[in-house]
Design a protein around this motif. Structure first.
Motif, PDB file in Angstrom:
ATOM      1  N   UNK A  46      71.911  -1.094  14.146  1.00  0.00           N
ATOM      2  CA  UNK A  46      71.834  -2.079  15.232  1.00  0.00           C
ATOM      3  C   UNK A  46      72.894  -3.171  15.076  1.00  0.00           C
ATOM      4  N   UNK A  47      73.268  -3.500  13.849  1.00  0.00           N
ATOM      5  CA  UNK A  47      74.146  -4.674  13.668  1.00  0.00           C
ATOM      6  C   UNK A  47      75.602  -4.322  13.313  1.00  0.00           C
ATOM      7  N   UNK A  48      75.890  -3.038  13.030  1.00  0.00           N
ATOM      8  CA  UNK A  48      77.227  -2.657  12.556  1.00  0.00           C
ATOM      9  C   UNK A  48      78.340  -2.915  13.571  1.00  0.00           C
ATOM     10  N   UNK A  49      79.529  -3.268  13.048  1.00  0.00           N
ATOM     11  CA  UNK A  49      80.684  -3.479  13.925  1.00  0.00           C
ATOM     12  C   UNK A  49      81.432  -2.179  14.241  1.00  0.00           C
ATOM     13  N   UNK A  50      81.409  -1.214  13.287  1.00  0.00           N
ATOM     14  CA  UNK A  50      82.242  -0.005  13.480  1.00  0.00           C
ATOM     15  C   UNK A  50      81.869   0.750  14.745  1.00  0.00           C
ATOM     16  N   UNK A  51      82.871   1.369  15.341  1.00  0.00           N
ATOM     17  CA  UNK A  51      82.630   2.181  16.543  1.00  0.00           C
ATOM     18  C   UNK A  51      82.175   3.584  16.178  1.00  0.00           C
ATOM     19  N   UNK A  52      82.348   3.940  14.915  1.00  0.00           N
ATOM     20  CA  UNK A  52      81.997   5.299  14.482  1.00  0.00           C
ATOM     21  C   UNK A  52      81.001   5.214  13.323  1.00  0.00           C
ATOM     22  N   UNK A  53      79.855   5.881  13.490  1.00  0.00           N
ATOM     23  CA  UNK A  53      78.867   5.940  12.408  1.00  0.00           C
ATOM     24  C   UNK A  53      78.684   7.408  12.035  1.00  0.00           C
ATOM     25  N   UNK A  54      78.937   7.729  10.775  1.00  0.00           N
ATOM     26  CA  UNK A  54      78.624   9.078  10.278  1.00  0.00           C
ATOM     27  C   UNK A  54      77.279   8.952   9.593  1.00  0.00           C
ATOM     28  N   UNK A  55      76.256   9.605  10.167  1.00  0.00           N
ATOM     29  CA  UNK A  55      74.894   9.423   9.691  1.00  0.00           C
ATOM     30  C   UNK A  55      74.480  10.618   8.849  1.00  0.00           C
ATOM     31  N   UNK A  56      74.399  10.408   7.538  1.00  0.00           N
ATOM     32  CA  UNK A  56      74.009  11.486   6.629  1.00  0.00           C
ATOM     33  C   UNK A  56      72.500  11.402   6.418  1.00  0.00           C
ATOM     34  N   UNK A  57      71.801  12.227   7.186  1.00  0.00           N
ATOM     35  CA  UNK A  57      70.344  12.208   7.148  1.00  0.00           C
ATOM     36  C   UNK A  57      69.850  13.345   8.003  1.00  0.00           C
ATOM     37  N   UNK A  58      68.778  13.104   8.753  1.00  0.00           N
ATOM     38  CA  UNK A  58      68.270  14.131   9.669  1.00  0.00           C
ATOM     39  C   UNK A  58      68.278  13.610  11.107  1.00  0.00           C
TER      40      UNK A  58
END
Ligand code: 13P
Ligand code: SF4
Length: 300
Positions: A46-58
């Motif tokens: 919710x608070x991140x500045x980056x435009x790209x999030x690589x989500x290592x999870x499910x």
């Protein structure tokens, strides 16, 4: 290792952020910007500045990030990494349950699909389920999909909890006998278990925590040994943060296979291709966002 260098360089070049759940394999945890439980990772998304999030999870974790930040690219490195429990209730089944209990509020565990979140009043995680339920004005609460978390919450509230019959196969498999055997082997260890464990296992534990709660407890406790009743990936995180303490898995077989599908090669590929992207249709996302944001507003 060359692949780690490549990941870190590409992450920087693309100004991407790598989020990883506590159950990810050690190499993936080590390249992440943040490793955490579902609540910590949702807050970060919710608070991140980056435009790209690589989500290592499910799947549900990446979906939650995509719902909270629809303008960002959220990449789940393995499209088939999913949480079976999240798919144990359908929107139709939830509709039926709601029609039987029209006065009840609906709380969905974050381990649920976007469609289920969209049909719920508020979300919760294992870290804040009790506080979320107690924050509601309704006296009856439909709680989906995890029956074990529902039962844990029911013990800590005066509200009537109406559970769904879902469960996590990893946590539901822990037994009382395993706790007794682990205690006999490590008599000085504290027993920490996750609220997705069955009630009879919870009864045998010293403490019940989300994965991040386990981390905080292990750091603060005077104990030197701990028996850990959750997915085995948590042991790496605990050992890394507390090198002077000993951690024993309650069962070495407590493995979430979907959490183990992500490896360094998949993370690198995700950064190279920006695929596979997770996107939730806005008409579902808008309603699901309300339930997640309502959860994030509850103080714990
Ligand atoms: P936590 O939010 O406690 O990390 O749990 C997530 C999960 O999937 C447990 O199985
Ligand atoms: Fe789902 Fe259980 Fe895996 Fe957590 S450990 S992601 S609840 S299957």
């Amino acid at each position: 290792m060359a692949m780690i260098k490549e990941i870190l360089a590409l992450k920087k070049e693309r100004q991407a952020t790598i989020l990883a759940h506590n159950y990810q394999i050690p190499e993936v945890q080590d390249v992440a910007d943040l490793v955490g439980d579902s609540l910590e990772l949702s807050r970060a998304a919710a608070r991140l500045d980056s435009d790209i999030i690589v989500f290592c999870g499910v799947d549900f974790m990446a979906e939650t990030a995509a719902i909270l930040s629809p303008q960002k690219k959220v990449i789940l490195p393995v499209s088939g990494a999913w949480c079976p429990m999240a798919h144990m209730i359908t929107p139709e089944e939830l509709h039926d349950l709601k029609s039987f209990h029209p006065e009840a509020a609906v709380v969905c565990y974050v381990n649920s699909t976007a469609e289920i979140k969209a049909e719920s009043d508020v979300c919760c995680t294992s870290a804040n389920g009790v506080q979320v339920v107690n924050s509601l004005s309704e006296k009856e609460v439909i709680f989906v999909p995890d029956r074990n978390l529902a039962s844990y919450v029911a013990r800590h509230t005066d509200k009537k909890i109406i559970p769904w019959d879902g469960y996590c196969y990893v946590h539901n498999n822990f037994t009382v006998e395993e706790v007794r055997a682990a205690r006999a082997e490590h008599p000085n260890a504290e027993v920490l278990v996750h609220p997705e464990c069955p009630p009879q296992v919870i009864d045998q534990a010293d403490f019940v925590y989300s994965t991040a709660g386990m981390g905080r407890h292990a750091r603060a406790s005077a104990a030197k040994e701990f028996i850990i009743g959750t997915e085995v990936g948590m042991i790496y995180r605990l050992e890394k943060d507390n090198p002077e303490k000993e951690f024993y898995p309650l069962s070495k077989d407590a493995i979430c296979h979907n959490m183990k599908k992500t490896d360094l090669a998949k993370v690198l590929r995700a950064l190279q291709t920006l695929e596979p992207q997770v996107a939730v249709p806005e008409e579902i996302a808008a309603r699901a966002r309300t339930a997640i944001e309502r959860m994030l507003a509850v103080k714990i």
